[in-house]
Design a protein around this motif. Structure first.
Motif, PDB file in Angstrom:
ATOM      1  N   ASP A  74      -0.334  -4.037 -20.951  1.00 24.57           N
ATOM      2  CA  ASP A  74      -0.021  -3.217 -19.784  1.00 24.57           C
ATOM      3  C   ASP A  74       1.219  -3.753 -19.076  1.00 24.57           C
ATOM      4  O   ASP A  74       1.510  -4.950 -19.113  1.00 24.57           O
ATOM      5  CB  ASP A  74      -1.189  -3.203 -18.799  1.00 24.57           C
ATOM      6  N   SER A  75       1.948  -2.851 -18.429  1.00 29.24           N
ATOM      7  CA  SER A  75       3.115  -3.246 -17.642  1.00 29.24           C
ATOM      8  C   SER A  75       3.275  -2.276 -16.484  1.00 29.24           C
ATOM      9  O   SER A  75       2.843  -1.121 -16.547  1.00 29.24           O
ATOM     10  CB  SER A  75       4.387  -3.255 -18.503  1.00 29.24           C
ATOM     11  N   ASP A  76       3.895  -2.772 -15.418  1.00 28.82           N
ATOM     12  CA  ASP A  76       4.130  -1.925 -14.245  1.00 28.82           C
ATOM     13  C   ASP A  76       5.351  -2.444 -13.507  1.00 28.82           C
ATOM     14  O   ASP A  76       5.436  -3.644 -13.202  1.00 28.82           O
ATOM     15  CB  ASP A  76       2.909  -1.931 -13.326  1.00 28.82           C
ATOM     16  N   THR A  77       6.312  -1.565 -13.217  1.00 24.75           N
ATOM     17  CA  THR A  77       7.561  -1.956 -12.568  1.00 24.75           C
ATOM     18  C   THR A  77       7.921  -0.923 -11.518  1.00 24.75           C
ATOM     19  O   THR A  77       7.767   0.289 -11.738  1.00 24.75           O
ATOM     20  CB  THR A  77       8.708  -2.064 -13.589  1.00 24.75           C
ATOM     21  N   SER A  78       8.415  -1.395 -10.374  1.00 28.12           N
ATOM     22  CA  SER A  78       8.921  -0.492  -9.339  1.00 28.12           C
ATOM     23  C   SER A  78      10.228  -1.051  -8.800  1.00 28.12           C
ATOM     24  O   SER A  78      10.369  -2.257  -8.591  1.00 28.12           O
ATOM     25  CB  SER A  78       7.910  -0.343  -8.193  1.00 28.12           C
TER      26      SER A  78
END
Length: 436
Positions: free
Chosen positions: A93-97
């Protein structure tokens, strides 16, 4: 004249004990430009601190960076710069903002992304299986546990679907039902509200509010009542009961496992099993003791900023703004002054050295003192010691053998060498050859 000064500067900087405050050593740590920069190699890891940028670097764990602390942080699985950027990597999983843009990947549901508030979709975020929006707050939805929630002009209109049913026209009326699990409704929120939850357990909870006149919450083992909140409250549980006035500023609790009383701001006391805490004159004096398994923790605070902690093999004492003292087993540190009494690892490393004028430490059997950012230092291990005053003079004792240096090694003397213009010359006696 300038050429001579430049040559002396180069010579000083190239010696093992370079000129203070350009470079100096304390506690096996190399320091540069007073307290501004420090470097240490410990446990086969490089640790660099660059305080003008409130930055650090540690070579372990694949490299860890902090910059403009506490705003920026970078490591392999998590990095951020508040409030502009954040990125997390965990398994697949990955998450970037980045400002209003966001993107990521869920190993269960695939890739997602968007631009807030125009359009976006997210998977497995914020405890929801799926979230989405279009021109938020005009349209948005969430999906979790086979239930969907659709918002029109959030938070005014909401429709519940899937495993749940109901609707909301905030603040006038709303109803939400999950058969056999929970149901709730409100009218003219927050005045009238009722809820039945945990219906699929042995501890179903019923609540009814006519705020602020009457509030009631009951279950099989407890009951809570409020009349003219926050004027009066009463709570009754399986092993305890209590009442209070003015949001429990004045209260009494009785029971086998929990008891206490409060008459704010004069005094309050609470005991729950082995854990205790009490306050005198509101925030002026606080004391608490608690246990995690058999490990005891103790905390005392005076006038908010003066604190004392006891943990397993550890103590911490802060007397603001004079000093702080901390110890762990046989090691300890004493710092003066103590302007900001925080116990945060990166804060201690980056910020505190900038205003610490006197420090005394003991680590691994070594006693150390530093005054005015290393203007005077002393380190001692058993019978061996070394003391230094700026770049002017240094004296040391190694197994009883005395030595000294002047001007960071421009001239020096010990039992084995003589230093002249930084060049060590081995001492020894010239033996006369026997005549024939």
């Amino acid at each position: 004249m300038y050429r001579i000064l430049f040559m002396l500067f180069v010579l000083f900087s190239c010696t093992s004990c370079a000129i203070w405050p350009i470079s100096w050593e304390f506690n096996d740590e190399k320091r540069f430009l007073g307290p501004l920069i420090s470097y240490q190699n410990k446990n086969n890891a490089d640790n660099l601190t660059f305080r003008p940028l409130l930055a650090t670097y540690d070579s372990n764990d694949g490299g860890v960076y902090n910059y403009l602390y506490p705003l920026g942080h970078v490591r392999k699985e998590h990095s951020y710069f508040i409030p502009l950027y954040r990125s997390k990597q965990f398994d697949d999983d990955s998450d970037t903002s980045l400002t209003l843009f966001f993107w990521g990947k869920s190993k269960k549901q695939g890739r997602y992304g968007g631009v807030f508030p125009f359009y976006g979709k997210l998977y497995d975020r914020f405890a929801k299986d799926e979230m989405g929006f279009l021109l938020w707050p005009f349209y948005s939805y969430t999906r979790s546990d086979e239930a969907t929630k659709t918002n029109i002009i959030w938070p005014i209109f909401t429709i519940y679907g899937g495993a749940e049913s109901g609707f909301k026209a905030f603040p006038f009326y709303g109803k939400r039902t999950r058969p056999g699990v929970k149901e709730s409704q409100f009218f003219l929120w927050p005045i009238f509200f009722s809820e039945h939850k945990n219906l699929d357990t042995d501890e179903a909870v019923d609540s009814f509010y006519a705020f602020p006149f009457y509030l009631q919450t009951t279950s099989r083992t407890m009951a809570s009542y409020n009349i003219m909140w926050p004027f009066f409250s009463y709570v009754e549980g399986k092993d305890n009961s209590g009442w209070g006035f003015f949001a429990n500023l004045i209260s009494v609790t009785k029971g086998e496992q929990k008891q206490g009383y409060s008459f704010f701001p004069l005094y309050s006391y609470e005991k729950k099993e082995k854990d205790t805490r009490f306050n005198i004159l509101g925030p002026l004096y606080h004391e608490s003791e608690w246990y995690v398994r058999d490990e005891r923790f103790f905390h005392r605070r005076v006038a908010v900023v003066n604190r004392y902690f006891e943990e397993k093999d550890k103590t911490f004492l802060n007397v603001w703004p004079l000093f702080e003292y901390s110890s762990e087993k046989e090691d300890y540190s004493f710092l003066f002054p103590s302007l900001l009494p925080f116990r945060i690892e990166n804060f201690n490393r980056i910020i505190k050295p900038l205003y610490t004028l006197f420090e005394k430490r003991k680590e691994g059997g070594k006693d150390m003192v530093s005054i005015l950012y290393g203007l005077y230092t002393k380190e001692e291990i058993g019978e061996n010691w070394r003391t230094r005053f700026a770049f002017l003079f240094e004296m040391k004792s190694d197994k009883g053998r005395i030595g000294f240096e002047i001007l960071s090694g421009l001239f020096g003397w010990d039992n084995e060498h003589v230093k002249i213009f930084f060049v060590p010359i081995k001492r020894g006696s010239v033996k006369n050859e026997p005549s024939s």
